[in-house]
Design a protein around this motif. Structure first.
Motif, mmCIF file in Angstrom:
data_model
loop_
_atom_site.group_PDB
_atom_site.id
_atom_site.type_symbol
_atom_site.label_atom_id
_atom_site.label_comp_id
_atom_site.label_asym_id
_atom_site.label_seq_id
_atom_site.Cartn_x
_atom_site.Cartn_y
_atom_site.Cartn_z
ATOM 1 N N SER A 112 -71.991 -53.894 66.854
ATOM 2 C CA SER A 112 -73.365 -54.086 67.314
ATOM 3 C C SER A 112 -73.823 -52.810 67.994
ATOM 4 C CB SER A 112 -73.421 -55.226 68.330
ATOM 5 O OG SER A 112 -72.937 -56.407 67.764
ATOM 6 N N ARG A 113 -75.109 -52.498 67.848
ATOM 7 C CA ARG A 113 -75.676 -51.335 68.536
ATOM 8 C C ARG A 113 -76.924 -51.787 69.290
ATOM 9 N NH1 ARG A 113 -77.983 -47.757 65.157
ATOM 10 N NH2 ARG A 113 -77.450 -45.851 66.242
ATOM 11 N N PHE A 114 -77.026 -51.319 70.513
ATOM 12 C CA PHE A 114 -78.206 -51.622 71.323
ATOM 13 C C PHE A 114 -78.878 -50.301 71.684
ATOM 14 C CE2 PHE A 114 -75.318 -55.126 71.761
ATOM 15 C CZ PHE A 114 -76.131 -56.259 71.802
ATOM 16 N N GLY A 115 -80.145 -50.183 71.370
ATOM 17 C CA GLY A 115 -80.891 -48.951 71.640
ATOM 18 C C GLY A 115 -81.822 -49.151 72.822
ATOM 19 N N ILE A 116 -81.751 -48.228 73.784
ATOM 20 C CA ILE A 116 -82.593 -48.330 74.976
ATOM 21 C C ILE A 116 -83.544 -47.143 75.004
ATOM 22 C CG2 ILE A 116 -82.609 -48.440 77.493
ATOM 23 C CD1 ILE A 116 -79.958 -49.880 77.350
ATOM 24 N N LEU A 117 -84.821 -47.473 74.981
ATOM 25 C CA LEU A 117 -85.870 -46.459 74.852
ATOM 26 C C LEU A 117 -86.797 -46.577 76.061
ATOM 27 C CD1 LEU A 117 -87.455 -44.483 72.819
ATOM 28 C CD2 LEU A 117 -88.766 -46.527 72.209
ATOM 29 N N PRO A 118 -87.098 -45.446 76.739
ATOM 30 C CA PRO A 118 -88.166 -45.529 77.745
ATOM 31 C C PRO A 118 -89.419 -46.093 77.066
ATOM 32 C CG PRO A 118 -87.065 -43.399 77.847
ATOM 33 C CD PRO A 118 -86.548 -44.095 76.613
ATOM 34 N N ARG A 119 -90.095 -47.014 77.743
ATOM 35 C CA ARG A 119 -91.182 -47.758 77.079
ATOM 36 C C ARG A 119 -92.134 -46.858 76.305
ATOM 37 N NH1 ARG A 119 -94.681 -51.958 80.445
ATOM 38 N NH2 ARG A 119 -92.641 -52.997 80.429
ATOM 39 N N HIS A 120 -92.539 -45.758 76.913
ATOM 40 C CA HIS A 120 -93.504 -44.871 76.256
ATOM 41 C C HIS A 120 -92.831 -43.635 75.669
ATOM 42 C CE1 HIS A 120 -97.023 -47.144 77.660
ATOM 43 N NE2 HIS A 120 -96.281 -47.404 78.718
ATOM 44 N N GLY A 121 -91.491 -43.691 75.535
ATOM 45 C CA GLY A 121 -90.746 -42.518 75.070
ATOM 46 C C GLY A 121 -90.916 -42.272 73.579
ATOM 47 N N ASP A 122 -90.500 -41.074 73.174
ATOM 48 C CA ASP A 122 -90.521 -40.717 71.753
ATOM 49 C C ASP A 122 -89.247 -41.222 71.074
ATOM 50 O OD1 ASP A 122 -92.966 -39.402 71.853
ATOM 51 O OD2 ASP A 122 -91.999 -37.618 72.708
ATOM 52 N N SER A 123 -89.272 -41.178 69.740
ATOM 53 C CA SER A 123 -88.140 -41.702 68.964
ATOM 54 C C SER A 123 -86.811 -41.085 69.387
ATOM 55 C CB SER A 123 -88.353 -41.413 67.484
ATOM 56 O OG SER A 123 -89.578 -41.928 67.053
ATOM 57 N N ASP A 124 -86.814 -39.784 69.714
ATOM 58 C CA ASP A 124 -85.531 -39.127 70.025
ATOM 59 C C ASP A 124 -85.047 -39.406 71.445
ATOM 60 O OD1 ASP A 124 -87.336 -37.639 71.386
ATOM 61 O OD2 ASP A 124 -86.997 -35.767 70.299
ATOM 62 N N SER A 125 -85.802 -40.170 72.222
ATOM 63 C CA SER A 125 -85.329 -40.481 73.580
ATOM 64 C C SER A 125 -84.584 -41.808 73.649
ATOM 65 C CB SER A 125 -86.499 -40.461 74.576
ATOM 66 O OG SER A 125 -87.517 -41.335 74.158
ATOM 67 N N ILE A 126 -84.330 -42.415 72.499
ATOM 68 C CA ILE A 126 -83.572 -43.674 72.495
ATOM 69 C C ILE A 126 -82.088 -43.372 72.686
ATOM 70 C CG2 ILE A 126 -83.232 -43.789 69.976
ATOM 71 C CD1 ILE A 126 -83.863 -46.833 70.231
ATOM 72 N N ARG A 127 -81.406 -44.214 73.464
ATOM 73 C CA ARG A 127 -79.953 -44.073 73.657
ATOM 74 C C ARG A 127 -79.274 -45.311 73.098
ATOM 75 N NH1 ARG A 127 -78.315 -42.458 79.584
ATOM 76 N NH2 ARG A 127 -76.273 -42.612 78.586
ATOM 77 N N TRP A 128 -78.254 -45.093 72.293
ATOM 78 C CA TRP A 128 -77.572 -46.210 71.629
ATOM 79 C C TRP A 128 -76.252 -46.516 72.316
ATOM 80 C CZ3 TRP A 128 -80.037 -49.240 68.338
ATOM 81 C CH2 TRP A 128 -81.158 -48.724 67.669
ATOM 82 N N PHE A 129 -75.969 -47.805 72.478
ATOM 83 C CA PHE A 129 -74.717 -48.300 73.057
ATOM 84 C C PHE A 129 -74.061 -49.202 72.018
ATOM 85 C CE2 PHE A 129 -75.261 -47.221 77.601
ATOM 86 C CZ PHE A 129 -76.588 -46.819 77.588
ATOM 87 N N GLU A 130 -72.756 -49.049 71.833
ATOM 88 C CA GLU A 130 -72.041 -49.839 70.831
ATOM 89 C C GLU A 130 -71.197 -50.910 71.518
ATOM 90 O OE1 GLU A 130 -70.978 -47.412 67.233
ATOM 91 O OE2 GLU A 130 -69.045 -48.400 67.567
ATOM 92 N N SER A 131 -71.151 -52.099 70.922
ATOM 93 C CA SER A 131 -70.296 -53.172 71.453
ATOM 94 C C SER A 131 -69.801 -54.005 70.268
ATOM 95 C CB SER A 131 -71.072 -54.024 72.462
ATOM 96 O OG SER A 131 -72.056 -54.780 71.820
ATOM 97 N N PRO A 132 -68.863 -54.936 70.517
ATOM 98 C CA PRO A 132 -68.285 -55.681 69.392
ATOM 99 C C PRO A 132 -69.335 -56.406 68.549
ATOM 100 C CG PRO A 132 -66.964 -55.995 71.348
ATOM 101 C CD PRO A 132 -68.190 -55.243 71.782
ATOM 102 N N SER A 133 -68.970 -56.602 67.294
ATOM 103 C CA SER A 133 -69.838 -57.247 66.321
ATOM 104 C C SER A 133 -70.345 -58.602 66.822
ATOM 105 C CB SER A 133 -69.026 -57.454 65.036
ATOM 106 O OG SER A 133 -69.817 -58.078 64.070
ATOM 107 N N CYS A 134 -71.629 -58.838 66.661
ATOM 108 C CA CYS A 134 -72.186 -60.145 67.046
ATOM 109 C C CYS A 134 -73.560 -60.274 66.416
ATOM 110 C CB CYS A 134 -72.305 -60.266 68.570
ATOM 111 S SG CYS A 134 -73.625 -59.263 69.305
ATOM 112 N N TYR A 135 -74.126 -61.461 66.534
ATOM 113 C CA TYR A 135 -75.538 -61.608 66.194
ATOM 114 C C TYR A 135 -76.258 -62.329 67.326
ATOM 115 C CZ TYR A 135 -79.776 -61.414 63.642
ATOM 116 O OH TYR A 135 -81.066 -61.095 63.303
ATOM 117 N N VAL A 136 -77.508 -61.930 67.519
ATOM 118 C CA VAL A 136 -78.364 -62.518 68.547
ATOM 119 C C VAL A 136 -79.700 -62.828 67.901
ATOM 120 C CG1 VAL A 136 -79.634 -62.059 70.681
ATOM 121 C CG2 VAL A 136 -77.272 -61.245 70.438
#
Ligand SMILES: [Fe+2]
Length: 464
Positions: A249-273
């Motif tokens: 699983s990957r979770f991307g955290i983006l400043p609300r008004h940020g540009d595409s390249d300001s997203i930071r990705w965090f990886e965690s075990p496979s799941c669905y939400v």
């Protein structure tokens, strides 16, 4: 394709559609509707107009809105189809034209019909019925008539998630739309006045089904989970979407008004939400709370391919540390639950309470109670609907001028399988152990559905 509808459980019992659009006023009430509970509960859900062609999935049916308007202690009911373009074409044809998501897209039409059947959002004086594969539809309140597709004056440049997020402090609305072609996700911000301000791409490695997301006061959180889309599967006659449990699983955290390249990705075990409860910031961390499944069989059509441990959602938290880049995942409770809601006046901020549907131990997705989580005290309180009675998503309605988070009501439709009748259940959100505040008897069956919203009296009065 073979028609398998005769044995489809999502066309039987209280999953079966109702055919009549009716208006009923006043309704019989058991108990007493508080005078400060004033507004309209509207719930969306699938209600196929015609006998489906091909394999039917619960996500396919035409959207139908069920509304209960409450004022001065009295209630009225109406149900209306969302009159999409596809609905009108099929009404003229007198039969289904589109098949659903378990079948290949139709080459000589729009691919899949925008069913507008999933959820509702109120923003900038407008109620919208949502469906994640296309544009939202504007709905007139309180008559629930469809005004048409809503494209932000032609600026809408993507599909539109069923679950946009309205910041209760700024009034902005954030949404995204995903597709199966690069950049796979587009993210947009709508001003408090309803103007679509900007749309940016969120590039993913491959197409995925992204049902929901989350916001905090400063960030937007995307869930790149391994429900992947692969056209080769469709060429083999299989559903294009499949859960791949060997992918993370990957979770991307983006400043609300940020540009595409300001997203930071965090990886965690496979799941669905499917659904998030809420998210907030705490120190260096962004905290996400959501209903996590270790896997899902939602598009598995062959019984032998089903994961017996799949489709069991439980409340989890993820803590994403923005300074160290680490993520900590934790199960908060082991009870199967779904349809999470909070007091949306606090969306994106740390909420003490969460409200979820308690899943019944049945093969079908039935809910036999409502749970209120106290996330601060680590405590849960449950209201059981009673034997043979099943509810849906319970929406938190804040009491006007409330000063504490849980001062308000939970409202949900409940179906009694023995009596064959439906009611709107109103619970005191501060004490789920008490008797219901009111039971509003609905003069026809309300099929099990998806998501609802509460439109306050103030919003009804200000609707455009
Ligand atoms: Fe949803």
């Amino acid at each position: 394709m073979e028609t398998t509808t005769a044995v489809n459980p999502f066309l039987e019992g209280n999953f079966a559609p109702v055919r009549e659009e009716m208006t009923s006023d006043p309704l019989k009430v058991i108990g007493e509707l508080p005078t400060d509970l004033s507004g309209m509960f509207v719930r969306n859900g699938p209600n196929p107009q015609w006998t489906p062609i091909g394999q039917y999935h619960w996500f396919d049916g035409d959207g139908m809105l069920h509304g209960v308007e409450i004022r001065h202690g009295k209630a009225s009911y109406r149900n209306r189809y969302v009159r999409t373009r596809g609905f009108e074409i099929e009404q003229k044809a007198g039969k289904a034209v589109w098949s659903g998501i378990l079948e290949p897209p139709q080459p000589d039409s729009d691919g899949y019909k925008n069913a507008a059947n999933t959820a509702l959002v109120w923003h900038a004086g407008q109620l919208l019925a949502t469906w994640e594969g296309g544009a939202p539809h504007a709905i007139e309140v309180s008559q629930l008539e469809t005004k048409g597709e809503y494209t932000y004056n032609g600026k809408l440049a993507s599909a539109f998630t069923a679950h946009p997020k309205v910041d209760p402090v700024t009034g902005e609305m954030m949404f995204f739309g995903y597709s199966f072609a690069p950049p796979f996700v587009k993210y947009s911000i709508v001003s408090p006045q309803g103007e679509l301000l900007r749309t940016i791409p969120i590039d993913l490695p491959m197409g995925v089904m992204m049902h929901d997301f989350a916001i905090t006061a400063n960030y937007t959180i995307f869930m790149d989970l391994p429900m992947t889309f692969n056209p080769a599967r469709m060429q083999r006659g299989e559903p294009g979407l499949m859960f791949e449990r060997d992918r993370p699983s990957r979770f991307g955290i983006l400043p609300r008004h940020g540009d595409s390249d300001s997203i930071r990705w965090f990886e965690s075990p496979s799941c669905y939400v499917f659904h998030t409860l809420n998210a907030y910031e705490e120190g260096d961390e962004v905290v996400l709370i959501a209903c996590r499944m270790s896997s899902t069989n939602v598009f598995v059509t062959q019984p032998e391919q089903r994961d017996p441990d799949g489709d069991i959602p439980r409340l989890h938290s993820w803590r994403f540390n923005l300074s160290t880049g680490t993520v900590r995942e934790e199960m908060l409770d082991d009870v199967p639950i779904e349809f999470p809601r909070v007091n949306e006046n606090l969306l994106g901020r740390k909420t003490r309470y969460g409200y979820v549907g308690k899943m019944a131990p049945t093969p079908l997705p039935l809910f036999d109670g409502s749970i209120k989580y106290d996330l601060q005290a680590g405590y849960a309180q449950t209201y059981e609907y009673g034997k043979g009675r099943y509810g849906g998503e319970a929406v938190f309605v804040p009491r006007p001028d409330a000063t504490v988070e849980d001062d308000g009501w939970l409202v949900t439709f409940v179906y009694d399988t023995d009596a064959g009748t439906s009611e709107l259940l109103v619970l005191n959100a501060q004490d789920l152990s008490s008797d219901p505040v009111a039971r509003v008897l609905i003069p026809q069956r309300v099929p099990y559905g998806f998501h609802g919203t509460w439109v306050s009296q103030q919003q009804l009065d200000a609707s455009v």
